[in-house]
Design an enzyme around this catalytic site. Structure first.
Site, mmCIF file in Angstrom:
data_model
loop_
_atom_site.group_PDB
_atom_site.id
_atom_site.type_symbol
_atom_site.label_atom_id
_atom_site.label_comp_id
_atom_site.label_asym_id
_atom_site.label_seq_id
_atom_site.Cartn_x
_atom_site.Cartn_y
_atom_site.Cartn_z
ATOM 1 N N ARG A 144 0.822 -1.213 0.000
ATOM 2 C CA ARG A 144 0.000 0.000 0.000
ATOM 3 C C ARG A 144 0.854 1.260 0.000
ATOM 4 N NH1 ARG A 144 -2.441 -4.064 2.677
ATOM 5 N NH2 ARG A 144 -1.352 -3.538 4.592
ATOM 6 N N GLU A 194 6.369 -10.830 14.464
ATOM 7 C CA GLU A 194 5.830 -11.570 15.615
ATOM 8 C C GLU A 194 6.215 -13.036 15.547
ATOM 9 O OE1 GLU A 194 1.569 -11.171 16.275
ATOM 10 O OE2 GLU A 194 1.630 -9.417 14.967
#
Length: 181
Positions: free
Chosen positions: A64, A101
């Protein structure tokens, strides 16, 4: 009366609960991109503080950040440099590893995408934990970029990404914050 920037952006960003996993509120800017007025207003607001300055390049983070960064680059008459996941660029690259993560990933850019000393603004749609943006800053600095700012439409302040970039000496500009994630 013209709606405020915050009202315009809030009305044009879709929130999808439990995506990509339970407990996450995904902030989807595709609805903003599809709304000509909101998209134009967001780009104008991202560009405004830098209008009239000499900006050499806008660096956009996949994917994006390519859309937003390309529009910002156009408005500022600057070049555009894509920062991509490892293995997606056809020429010689510089690379940096960063933590996610769930493990490690790498991002890269063409080694000739930015010349040492060029003034660069980093652009992406959202700053959350700041891991990806921090890696992009390190990558740009590795090749000698002078990073003037990092700009995002959305800030998730509870996750600390803004503070991470500011600790690296990079001014951060965001248009709207969402509490919680």
């Amino acid at each position: 009366m013209k709606p405020s920037l915050e009202d315009t952006l809030l009305a044009s960003i879709r929130t999808i609960p439990d995506y990509p996993k339970p407990g996450i509120l995904f902030r989807d800017i595709t609805t903003l991109l599809g709304n000509a007025r909101a998209f134009r207003r967001a780009i104008d607001e991202l560009v405004h503080p830098y209008a009239g300055q000499k900006i050499d390049k806008i660096a956009g983070i996949e994917a994006r950040g390519f859309i937003l960064g390309g529009a910002v680059a156009h408005q500022l008459s600057a070049g555009f440099v894509p920062i991509r996941k490892k293995g997606k660029l056809p020429y010689e690259t510089v690379r940096v590893a960063y933590s996610l993560e769930y493990g490690l990933d790498e991002m890269e850019m063409h080694k000739d995408g930015v010349a040492p000393g060029e003034k660069v603004i980093l652009v992406d749609d959202l700053i959350a934990t700041g891991g990806t943006a921090e890696a992009a800053v390190k990558l740009l600095r590795q090749i000698g970029a002078d990073i003037l700012a990092a700009c995002f439409v959305i800030d998730l302040p509870d996750l600390g990404g803004r503070a991470k970039l500011e600790a690296l000496g990079v001014p951060v500009r965001t248009l709207i914050g969402f509490e919680g994630h």
